[in-house]
Design a protein around this motif. Structure first.
Motif, PDB file in Angstrom:
ATOM      1  N   ASP A 125      31.009  52.206  55.371  1.00  0.00           N
ATOM      2  CA  ASP A 125      31.363  53.605  55.635  1.00  0.00           C
ATOM      3  C   ASP A 125      30.776  54.076  56.964  1.00  0.00           C
ATOM      4  O   ASP A 125      30.047  53.341  57.645  1.00  0.00           O
ATOM      5  CB  ASP A 125      30.969  54.509  54.463  1.00  0.00           C
ATOM      6  N   GLY A 126      31.083  55.307  57.337  1.00  0.00           N
ATOM      7  CA  GLY A 126      30.658  55.862  58.613  1.00  0.00           C
ATOM      8  C   GLY A 126      29.160  56.035  58.767  1.00  0.00           C
ATOM      9  O   GLY A 126      28.662  56.224  59.874  1.00  0.00           O
ATOM     10  N   ASP A 127      28.422  55.968  57.665  1.00  0.00           N
ATOM     11  CA  ASP A 127      26.962  56.045  57.710  1.00  0.00           C
ATOM     12  C   ASP A 127      26.309  54.672  57.765  1.00  0.00           C
ATOM     13  O   ASP A 127      25.082  54.565  57.734  1.00  0.00           O
ATOM     14  CB  ASP A 127      26.436  56.798  56.477  1.00  0.00           C
ATOM     15  N   GLY A 128      27.137  53.623  57.785  1.00  0.00           N
ATOM     16  CA  GLY A 128      26.592  52.277  57.866  1.00  0.00           C
ATOM     17  C   GLY A 128      26.201  51.674  56.531  1.00  0.00           C
ATOM     18  O   GLY A 128      25.441  50.717  56.471  1.00  0.00           O
ATOM     19  N   ARG A 129      26.736  52.212  55.454  1.00  0.00           N
ATOM     20  CA  ARG A 129      26.443  51.686  54.115  1.00  0.00           C
ATOM     21  C   ARG A 129      27.653  50.917  53.584  1.00  0.00           C
ATOM     22  O   ARG A 129      28.789  51.234  53.902  1.00  0.00           O
ATOM     23  CB  ARG A 129      26.091  52.824  53.167  1.00  0.00           C
ATOM     24  N   ILE A 130      27.365  49.937  52.752  1.00  0.00           N
ATOM     25  CA  ILE A 130      28.434  49.154  52.138  1.00  0.00           C
ATOM     26  C   ILE A 130      29.130  50.029  51.098  1.00  0.00           C
ATOM     27  O   ILE A 130      28.511  50.482  50.135  1.00  0.00           O
ATOM     28  CB  ILE A 130      27.877  47.882  51.460  1.00  0.00           C
ATOM     29  N   ALA A 131      30.426  50.281  51.318  1.00  0.00           N
ATOM     30  CA  ALA A 131      31.195  51.128  50.400  1.00  0.00           C
ATOM     31  C   ALA A 131      31.908  50.289  49.339  1.00  0.00           C
ATOM     32  O   ALA A 131      32.109  50.753  48.221  1.00  0.00           O
ATOM     33  CB  ALA A 131      32.216  51.956  51.173  1.00  0.00           C
ATOM     34  N   LYS A 132      32.284  49.072  49.703  1.00  0.00           N
ATOM     35  CA  LYS A 132      33.017  48.206  48.766  1.00  0.00           C
ATOM     36  C   LYS A 132      32.866  46.764  49.228  1.00  0.00           C
ATOM     37  O   LYS A 132      32.784  46.493  50.419  1.00  0.00           O
ATOM     38  CB  LYS A 132      34.487  48.614  48.740  1.00  0.00           C
ATOM     39  N   VAL A 133      32.815  45.850  48.253  1.00  0.00           N
ATOM     40  CA  VAL A 133      32.704  44.418  48.536  1.00  0.00           C
ATOM     41  C   VAL A 133      33.761  43.672  47.718  1.00  0.00           C
ATOM     42  O   VAL A 133      33.930  43.935  46.529  1.00  0.00           O
ATOM     43  CB  VAL A 133      31.301  43.878  48.152  1.00  0.00           C
ATOM     44  N   TRP A 134      34.458  42.779  48.384  1.00  0.00           N
ATOM     45  CA  TRP A 134      35.393  41.879  47.717  1.00  0.00           C
ATOM     46  C   TRP A 134      34.917  40.453  47.998  1.00  0.00           C
ATOM     47  O   TRP A 134      34.809  40.051  49.145  1.00  0.00           O
ATOM     48  CB  TRP A 134      36.807  42.023  48.264  1.00  0.00           C
ATOM     49  N   ARG A 135      34.615  39.710  46.961  1.00  0.00           N
ATOM     50  CA  ARG A 135      34.195  38.313  47.112  1.00  0.00           C
ATOM     51  C   ARG A 135      35.255  37.405  46.488  1.00  0.00           C
ATOM     52  O   ARG A 135      36.012  37.835  45.628  1.00  0.00           O
ATOM     53  CB  ARG A 135      32.844  38.088  46.453  1.00  0.00           C
ATOM     54  N   LYS A 136      35.268  36.162  46.926  1.00  0.00           N
ATOM     55  CA  LYS A 136      36.260  35.182  46.435  1.00  0.00           C
ATOM     56  C   LYS A 136      37.664  35.782  46.520  1.00  0.00           C
ATOM     57  O   LYS A 136      38.430  35.774  45.557  1.00  0.00           O
ATOM     58  CB  LYS A 136      35.934  34.727  45.017  1.00  0.00           C
TER      59      LYS A 136
END
Length: 153
Positions: A125-136
């Motif tokens: 996101d715009g604050d530099g935080r992970i908003a979502k992760v998709w693995r595999k």
């Protein structure tokens, strides 16, 4: 292991177009990082083309999209030219960023075990935080899912 709400680890990597990309300098734009195994392979090509085809929608959401693999810049430049890709590709030849993001994994194919990139995507996101992760990641439908998450920010 990096997960949702974590601060995205900062990095600077060489990118196509003779530039370096520093993640923290992209703020406040949302950033999509898609890690892929290799240039010019079937799944990676489909994924990169689908991101390219959706770039206008990502830009409309003010998001920046980057592909990352261990391939060198010369390989990336050829991949972009051959497949008419629209986003910069970042080269992580030492796999430092891949390891930091937890995508450098032991893989198995045809009975052989080797180290490689697990296809993964991170929305920051715009604050530099992970908003979502998709693995595999499975390529089919993935880009649409990422775009939906970007527009929901």
């Amino acid at each position: 292991m990096i997960d949702v709400n974590d601060t995205a680890p900062d990095f600077t990597l060489p990118a196509t177009g003779t530039q370096d990309i520093t993640l923290s300098e992209l703020r406040p734009a949302p950033v999509v990082l898609f890690f892929y195994p290799r240039d010019n392979t079937a799944g990676c090509t489909r994924e990169a083309i689908e991101f390219t085809e959706s770039l206008a929608a990502f830009k409309a959401a003010d998001a920046k999209v980057f592909g990352i693999s261990k391939d060198g810049l010369a390989s990336h430049e050829k991949f972009i030219a051959k497949k008419e890709l629209g986003m910069p590709l970042l080269s992580d030849e030492d796999s430092d960023v891949c390891e930091t993001y937890g995508v450098w994994k032991e893989k198995k194919m045809y009975g052989k075990t080797f180290m490689g990139i697990e296809r993964s995507t991170f929305l920051i996101d715009g604050d530099g935080r992970i908003a979502k992760v998709w693995r595999k990641v499975k390529v089919d439908g993935h880009v649409a899912e990422v775009l939906e998450a970007v527009t929901a920010l």
